[in-house]
Design a protein around this motif. Structure first.
Motif, PDB file in Angstrom:
ATOM      1  N   PHE A 168       0.822  -1.213   0.000  1.00 27.50           N
ATOM      2  CA  PHE A 168       0.000   0.000   0.000  1.00 27.50           C
ATOM      3  C   PHE A 168       0.856   1.264   0.000  1.00 27.50           C
ATOM      4  O   PHE A 168       0.472   2.286  -0.577  1.00 27.50           O
ATOM      5  N   SER A 169       2.013   1.223   0.672  1.00 27.94           N
ATOM      6  CA  SER A 169       2.861   2.419   0.736  1.00 27.94           C
ATOM      7  C   SER A 169       3.474   2.765  -0.611  1.00 27.94           C
ATOM      8  O   SER A 169       3.677   3.927  -0.940  1.00 27.94           O
ATOM      9  N   LYS A 170       3.780   1.736  -1.432  1.00 26.44           N
ATOM     10  CA  LYS A 170       4.377   1.962  -2.740  1.00 26.44           C
ATOM     11  C   LYS A 170       3.355   1.881  -3.868  1.00 26.44           C
ATOM     12  O   LYS A 170       3.684   2.164  -5.023  1.00 26.44           O
ATOM     13  N   ASN A 171       2.129   1.466  -3.520  1.00 27.17           N
ATOM     14  CA  ASN A 171       1.072   1.293  -4.516  1.00 27.17           C
ATOM     15  C   ASN A 171       1.567   0.394  -5.657  1.00 27.17           C
ATOM     16  O   ASN A 171       1.472   0.728  -6.850  1.00 27.17           O
ATOM     17  N   SER A 172       2.113  -0.772  -5.269  1.00 29.45           N
ATOM     18  CA  SER A 172       2.713  -1.657  -6.264  1.00 29.45           C
ATOM     19  C   SER A 172       2.469  -3.119  -5.884  1.00 29.45           C
ATOM     20  O   SER A 172       2.149  -3.442  -4.741  1.00 29.45           O
ATOM     21  N   TRP A 173       2.674  -3.983  -6.886  1.00 27.70           N
ATOM     22  CA  TRP A 173       2.489  -5.418  -6.710  1.00 27.70           C
ATOM     23  C   TRP A 173       3.824  -6.146  -6.782  1.00 27.70           C
ATOM     24  O   TRP A 173       4.729  -5.734  -7.510  1.00 27.70           O
ATOM     25  N   ASP A 174       3.920  -7.247  -6.029  1.00 27.68           N
ATOM     26  CA  ASP A 174       5.028  -8.184  -6.139  1.00 27.68           C
ATOM     27  C   ASP A 174       4.447  -9.557  -6.453  1.00 27.68           C
ATOM     28  O   ASP A 174       3.413  -9.950  -5.885  1.00 27.68           O
ATOM     29  N   PHE A 175       5.118 -10.292  -7.341  1.00 28.62           N
ATOM     30  CA  PHE A 175       4.643 -11.607  -7.735  1.00 28.62           C
ATOM     31  C   PHE A 175       5.758 -12.631  -7.577  1.00 28.62           C
ATOM     32  O   PHE A 175       6.944 -12.313  -7.770  1.00 28.62           O
ATOM     33  N   ALA A 176       5.376 -13.861  -7.238  1.00 27.00           N
ATOM     34  CA  ALA A 176       6.359 -14.934  -7.108  1.00 27.00           C
ATOM     35  C   ALA A 176       5.688 -16.269  -7.393  1.00 27.00           C
ATOM     36  O   ALA A 176       4.512 -16.477  -7.073  1.00 27.00           O
ATOM     37  N   VAL A 177       6.438 -17.165  -8.003  1.00 26.74           N
ATOM     38  CA  VAL A 177       5.976 -18.533  -8.225  1.00 26.74           C
ATOM     39  C   VAL A 177       7.143 -19.471  -7.934  1.00 26.74           C
ATOM     40  O   VAL A 177       8.287 -19.197  -8.311  1.00 26.74           O
ATOM     41  N   SER A 178       6.862 -20.548  -7.212  1.00 24.68           N
ATOM     42  CA  SER A 178       7.906 -21.501  -6.867  1.00 24.68           C
ATOM     43  C   SER A 178       7.433 -22.914  -7.171  1.00 24.68           C
ATOM     44  O   SER A 178       6.233 -23.215  -7.110  1.00 24.68           O
ATOM     45  N   GLN A 179       8.374 -23.779  -7.514  1.00 22.30           N
ATOM     46  CA  GLN A 179       8.079 -25.151  -7.886  1.00 22.30           C
ATOM     47  C   GLN A 179       9.006 -26.092  -7.129  1.00 22.30           C
ATOM     48  O   GLN A 179      10.232 -25.946  -7.170  1.00 22.30           O
ATOM     49  N   ARG A 180       8.418 -27.048  -6.408  1.00 22.04           N
ATOM     50  CA  ARG A 180       9.216 -28.067  -5.724  1.00 22.04           C
ATOM     51  C   ARG A 180       9.520 -29.201  -6.690  1.00 22.04           C
ATOM     52  O   ARG A 180       8.634 -29.710  -7.371  1.00 22.04           O
TER      53      ARG A 180
END
Length: 212
Positions: free
Chosen positions: A141-153
């Motif tokens: 909310f402070s940066k008004n931005s999104w972070d995305f991540a995907v991981s695979q075992r």
């Protein structure tokens, strides 16, 4: 008693740390030090002492700074769903963090993190598909931005992860292995797409555990 040695290797800087943990009934006592503790002869630099009651309380004492960090954990039920709550306070910095994670089911959970008095709040949703693939999306909310991540075992010990931070256009790749026979290591690479000269930053970490 358990000893842990961790090494971190990078192109610009390398470091090492060691931790000694002792079970004392319902609590754990830990002492940790970094390479700064012994680099120029024995000193208090990088030395920390901890007391932990698993699932309830952690108290960390930074010896050279004479600073104390308190962490309290608790779990309550919300519509029969577990809500894990964490309260963290640094006395020296007078900084407090509130963290909560609602476990909807085995595949879905929602978490929120808020730094009191700063307006810094993050909301994250995590979805685990088939028990081996994890998708994460976080809104700052402070940066008004999104972070995305995907991981695979992969198999039982290896996890590959890719992440992207939209606020600073930082792309990250990570390979982590946690094995009882070969130990734990992590290799990560990050690339800032906003820089004119795009050079990846590579860091390798390894950790060994010893029962005493």
């Amino acid at each position: 008693m358990k000893a842990t040695i961790k090494g971190r290797y990078g192109a610009d800087k390398s470091s090492a740390s060691a931790t000694l943990a002792l079970n004392a009934g319902d609590v754990k006592l830990r002492a940790s030090m970094s390479d700064a503790t012994v680099a120029n002869g024995p000193s208090l630099n990088g030395l920390a002492l901890s007391l932990e009651k698993p699932g309830s309380l952690i108290v960390d004492y930074d010896v050279p700074r004479r600073d104390v960090r308190f962490q309290f954990m608790n779990t309550i039920k919300v519509s029969d769903k577990p809500l894990n709550l964490t309260y963290i306070h640094w006395r020296g910095d007078n900084r407090t963090i509130l963290d909560g994670t609602l476990v909807v089911d085995s595949a879905n959970k929602v978490s929120a993190n808020y730094v009191l008095g700063s307006g810094n709040c993050k909301l994250k949703y995590t979805y685990v598909h088939g028990g081996v693939r994890t998708f994460e999306q976080c809104y700052d909310f402070s940066k008004n931005s999104w972070d995305f991540a995907v991981s695979q075992r992969v198999y039982a010990d290896d996890v590959f992860k890719a992440s992207y931070q939209t606020s600073n256009k930082l792309l990250g790749l990570e390979w982590c292995r946690d094995s009882k026979s070969t130990g734990t290591f992590k290799i990560s690479a990050s690339l800032n797409l906003a820089e004119e000269v795009k050079m990846p930053k590579i860091i390798a970490e390894s950790m060994w555990n010893f029962e005493m």
